[in-house]
Design a protein around this motif. Structure first.
Motif, PDB file in Angstrom:
ATOM      1  N   THR A   9      48.946  32.120  89.622  1.00 35.76           N
ATOM      2  CA  THR A   9      48.607  33.473  89.183  1.00 35.76           C
ATOM      3  C   THR A   9      47.967  33.283  87.786  1.00 35.76           C
ATOM      4  O   THR A   9      47.190  33.689  87.086  1.00 35.76           O
ATOM      5  N   HIS A  44      42.926  41.288  90.343  1.00 31.90           N
ATOM      6  CA  HIS A  44      44.158  40.262  90.984  1.00 31.90           C
ATOM      7  C   HIS A  44      45.330  41.173  90.770  1.00 31.90           C
ATOM      8  O   HIS A  44      45.446  42.136  89.751  1.00 31.90           O
ATOM      9  N   GLN A  46      48.490  40.481  89.234  1.00 35.35           N
ATOM     10  CA  GLN A  46      49.141  39.773  88.651  1.00 35.35           C
ATOM     11  C   GLN A  46      51.187  39.256  88.951  1.00 35.35           C
ATOM     12  O   GLN A  46      51.607  38.555  89.073  1.00 35.35           O
ATOM     13  N   ILE A  51      47.690  33.560  93.513  1.00 33.70           N
ATOM     14  CA  ILE A  51      45.469  34.107  94.141  1.00 33.70           C
ATOM     15  C   ILE A  51      45.041  33.158  95.378  1.00 33.70           C
ATOM     16  O   ILE A  51      44.866  32.662  95.053  1.00 33.70           O
TER      17      ILE A  51
END
Length: 78
Positions: A9, A44, A46, A51
């Motif tokens: 990430t 996304h 976090q 991811i």
């Protein structure tokens, strides 16, 4: 690094910042970013350490960036 592996990430965020994307907000644990020239927001989570590749792929399509270009950037910067 394989094409279908998750990306850390913090490396993804570093890439977004490199592309002059701006953090907008967090809604229901999903961070929303706005990138220059993108019609849709980049989304996304976090709080996750990585991811998934399919999230990266769909966001790269939104940004108009090839997977090969992204992987080359990852190799040099993360």
């Amino acid at each position: 690094m394989g094409n279908n592996r998750p990306i850390k990430t913090k490396c993804w965020i570093k890439f977004l910042e490199f592309k002059n994307c701006k953090y907008i907000s967090t809604e229901a644990s999903h961070d929303k970013w706005k990138c220059p020239g993108c019609l849709r927001s980049i989304i996304h989570r976090q709080k996750d350490k990585e991811i998934p590749a399919f999230h990266i792929n769909s966001n790269l399509i939104t940004m108009g960036i090839s997977k090969a270009e992204f992987l080359e950037w990852i190799k040099e910067n993360c």
